[in-house]
Design an enzyme around this catalytic site. Structure first.
Site, PDB file in Angstrom:
ATOM      1  N   LYS A  82       0.819  -1.220   0.000  1.00 58.19           N
ATOM      2  CA  LYS A  82       0.000   0.000   0.000  1.00 58.19           C
ATOM      3  C   LYS A  82       0.853   1.270   0.000  1.00 58.19           C
ATOM      4  CE  LYS A  82      -2.730   0.074   3.500  1.00 58.19           C
ATOM      5  NZ  LYS A  82      -1.968   0.899   4.454  1.00 58.19           N
ATOM      6  N   ARG A 105       2.681   8.162   7.046  1.00 60.90           N
ATOM      7  CA  ARG A 105       3.044   8.070   8.452  1.00 60.90           C
ATOM      8  C   ARG A 105       4.552   7.866   8.615  1.00 60.90           C
ATOM      9  NH1 ARG A 105      -0.215   3.210  10.773  1.00 60.90           N
ATOM     10  NH2 ARG A 105       0.175   2.393   8.686  1.00 60.90           N
ATOM     11  N   LYS A 116       7.579  -6.443  10.604  1.00 61.47           N
ATOM     12  CA  LYS A 116       6.713  -5.832   9.604  1.00 61.47           C
ATOM     13  C   LYS A 116       7.508  -5.199   8.469  1.00 61.47           C
ATOM     14  CE  LYS A 116       3.139  -2.257   9.045  1.00 61.47           C
ATOM     15  NZ  LYS A 116       3.906  -1.388   8.133  1.00 61.47           N
ATOM     16  N   ALA A 284      -2.219   1.634  14.003  1.00 65.15           N
ATOM     17  CA  ALA A 284      -3.437   1.516  13.214  1.00 65.15           C
ATOM     18  C   ALA A 284      -4.450   0.554  13.823  1.00 65.15           C
ATOM     19  CB  ALA A 284      -3.106   1.076  11.788  1.00 65.15           C
ATOM     20  N   PHE A 312      -3.515  -0.414   7.256  1.00 66.35           N
ATOM     21  CA  PHE A 312      -4.157  -1.710   7.039  1.00 66.35           C
ATOM     22  C   PHE A 312      -5.262  -1.625   5.987  1.00 66.35           C
ATOM     23  CE2 PHE A 312      -2.721  -2.454  11.622  1.00 66.35           C
ATOM     24  CZ  PHE A 312      -1.545  -3.040  11.212  1.00 66.35           C
ATOM     25  N   PHE A 392       2.950  -8.521  -8.971  1.00 67.94           N
ATOM     26  CA  PHE A 392       4.137  -9.264  -8.561  1.00 67.94           C
ATOM     27  C   PHE A 392       4.618 -10.096  -9.758  1.00 67.94           C
ATOM     28  CE2 PHE A 392       2.918  -7.889  -4.495  1.00 67.94           C
ATOM     29  CZ  PHE A 392       3.903  -8.201  -3.571  1.00 67.94           C
ATOM     30  N   TRP A 420       6.497  -0.649  -8.106  1.00 65.50           N
ATOM     31  CA  TRP A 420       7.644  -1.191  -7.375  1.00 65.50           C
ATOM     32  C   TRP A 420       8.824  -1.380  -8.322  1.00 65.50           C
ATOM     33  CZ3 TRP A 420      10.325  -5.870  -7.780  1.00 65.50           C
ATOM     34  CH2 TRP A 420      11.209  -6.168  -6.727  1.00 65.50           C
TER      35      TRP A 420
END
Length: 567
Positions: A82, A105, A116, A284, A312, A392, A420
């Site tokens: 995200k 953030r 994470k 979150a 999320f 991907f 990406w």
């Protein structure tokens, strides 16, 4: 519209390798893209700066640009990307001639050194300097840690010094904080060692991003509002059950003083030199999971398009963004982008993580229920929406085409993104669709509950209209707390649901689109300074633990200060 497919795949270096090879511009040049001058900045080296407080007075009457909210399906260990799509879309908007900025953030050191990963995007859609952003950055989280623990110290000192407020040591709800994952600190005893060392009592630590001060920093409109909100924080209860606030302790001024620099938004850049506001990072799960309102407002006034994200999936991040942040800051997103991946959709369809590279249309079909639920949520809020499939290398054309047809049959826009691997160039199709939807003027933000509804009614509105639950059950403890909160006059605040991110339900094992389930609220906590009530479901932890092999084990720095192993 057919999804443009690129069958040629090349190896992409690691995120840290890409970041270290980037051609960063001096932050003054990034600020100039927004019409800011050097005197508008407080520099933190060559590539980071805080925006001076006086800038807002000069720009606050300007018309807001378009606000693009990036959300996602329910996250899985397979990853959705995200933040990467947020950064890539900002870059893509600039590539097609729009003046865009991103607003994200700040990462927490706990997840960064745990499991994470960072929150600076990935591949060729990152914010820079990546190493600084994922580590100490401009010190905002350390300032929050210090201010929070200063309040904790004042509480224990007050009890030690005759306890004039009549604080019940058994009902102190203000824990200490640390910005690291450390399960051993969840439950501790303080004040041991005799009378001179304080009164013994049970205590504990939360992670810094779970502090109410973080939520306050991200919802405050200015320094004065920050101080007023800090004053309203409930830190304990007296023996008669009445709340004790920071104002009762008289330390709201000192806490605000420690945060006077942290409240100023941070300006950095992306790999393609797009301006990026990175500021604030509330947990979150138990808070609203969005970057600061101040940073978002600055971006809206200084750019044509602001691309921001909420933590999320749409059931947690977007719902809280709209019910809490948008309400507090009078924001109205023009478009919602829902990020999904083939891999994650197949996982929601029952495929184990180790088998996600194998084509499986049956599992993909089963997992689409999760995406469908989140699309319905955005419809309930009245926002135009587009699905962004974050590609991907293992995705097949057949799987991607099946998703396109599924969306087309439901009248939903869908675009393939390859940001990406390709940076902004991989998101231009999505950018054009976002512009089309934003300029259509079809956004009609409508909240799913009114603030004057009873607490239970507001919780039910979220559980049924966002999660798809049949209803809500309450423990006796939660029932009692609801009565107490209403008696204190807190019943008209919005609700911040604390729930697992992995499922639409409160059971992380229920993937996809669960049916015939109920939500159980086991506890409610007041965040009066932040301006919401937290309803805890499931087994939510406010101090995470480290995994068996923390990411920190792979991190290092050489004699020249070059960072290794940071994603």
């Amino acid at each position: 519209m057919a999804l443009a497919l690129n069958k040629t795949k090349t190896a992409v270096p690691s995120d840290i390798e890409i970041a270290q090879q980037a051609n960063m511009l001096p932050i003054e040049e990034i600020a100039a893209q927004l019409g800011l001058k050097e005197e508008d900045l407080e520099l933190y080296g060559k590539y980071k700066a805080k925006i001076s407080p006086g800038v807002w007075d000069r720009i606050k009457t300007r018309t807001d640009g378009k606000l693009i909210l990036i959300t996602a399906i329910s996250p899985t260990p397979a990853g959705e990307g995200k933040s990467t799509v947020t950064v890539g879309l900002g870059q893509a908007l600039n590539r097609i001639g729009k003046k865009a900025a991103v607003a994200l953030r700040e990462p927490s050191l706990g997840p960064s050194m745990g499991m994470k990963g960072g929150a600076a995007g990935g591949g060729y859609s990152q914010v820079l300097p990546m190493e600084d952003i994922n580590l100490h950055f401009t010190g905002d989280l350390h300032a929050i840690t210090t201010a929070h623990n200063a309040i904790s110290a004042m509480i224990d000192n007050h009890i030690h010094r005759e306890n004039e407020l009549g604080i019940d040591p058994r009902q102190i709800v203000w824990k200490r904080v640390l910005d690291l994952n450390d399960r051993a600190l969840r439950n501790i005893v303080v004040g041991l060692g005799g009378k001179a060392h304080g009164m013994p009592r049970e205590d504990g630590f939360d992670i810094t991003v779970a502090s109410e001060l973080m939520a306050i920093l991200c919802l405050a409109s200015d320094l004065e509002d920050l101080k007023n909100r800090i004053a309203r924080i409930v830190v304990a209860y007296r023996f008669d059950g009445s709340p004790v606030t920071v104002a009762d302790l008289g330390v709201e001024g000192a806490a605000a003083l420690l945060l006077k620099d942290a409240i100023q938004p941070n300006l950095v850049q992306t790999l393609e030199n797009t301006p990026a506001f990175i500021h604030g990072g509330p947990f979150a799960n138990i808070a609203h999971g969005c970057n600061s309102l101040i940073a978002t407002r600055h971006a809206l006034k200084l750019s044509e398009y602001t691309v921001t994200e909420a933590g999320f999936g749409a059931d947690l991040g977007a719902e809280k963004f709209l019910h809490i942040k948008s309400r507090s800051g009078e924001l109205k997103p023009d478009v919602a982008v829902i990020v999904a991946t083939v891999r994650a959709l197949k996982m929601h369809g029952g495929v184990p993580k180790n088998d996600l590279t194998t084509p499986n249309l049956a599992a993909l079909r089963q997992g689409m229920g999760n995406l469908e639920r989140h699309l319905e949520t955005m419809e309930n809020f009245g926002l135009p929406k587009v699905v962004a499939i974050n590609r991907f290398p293992t995705d097949t054309e057949e799987e991607l085409e099946w998703i396109r047809q599924w969306c087309e049959e439901r009248g939903t826009s869908v675009n393939l993104t390859e940001v990406w691997e390709k940076g902004g160039a991989g998101g231009e199709a999505l950018a054009w669709e976002v512009v089309r939807l934003a300029e259509s003027g079809k956004s009609r933000l409508q909240y799913l509950y009114d603030l004057d509804q009873p607490i239970r009614s507001k919780i039910s509105a979220i559980a049924q209209n966002v999660y798809g639950a049949e209803g809500v059950d309450y423990t006796p403890k939660a029932e009692k707390q609801i009565r107490e909160m209403e008696s204190h006059g807190w019943g008209n605040l919005p609700i911040c649901m604390a729930k697992t991110q992995y499922s639409l339900s409160d059971d992380p094992a229920l993937l996809g689109r669960p049916e015939d389930f109920r939500i159980q609220v086991r506890e409610l906590r007041p965040s009066i300074g932040a301006g919401f009530l937290v309803a805890l479901t499931g087994n939510m932890l406010t101090m995470p633990g480290l995994p068996k092999k923390p990411a920190a084990l792979g991190m290092d720095v050489d004699a020249e200060g070059r960072v290794f192993g940071l994603f």
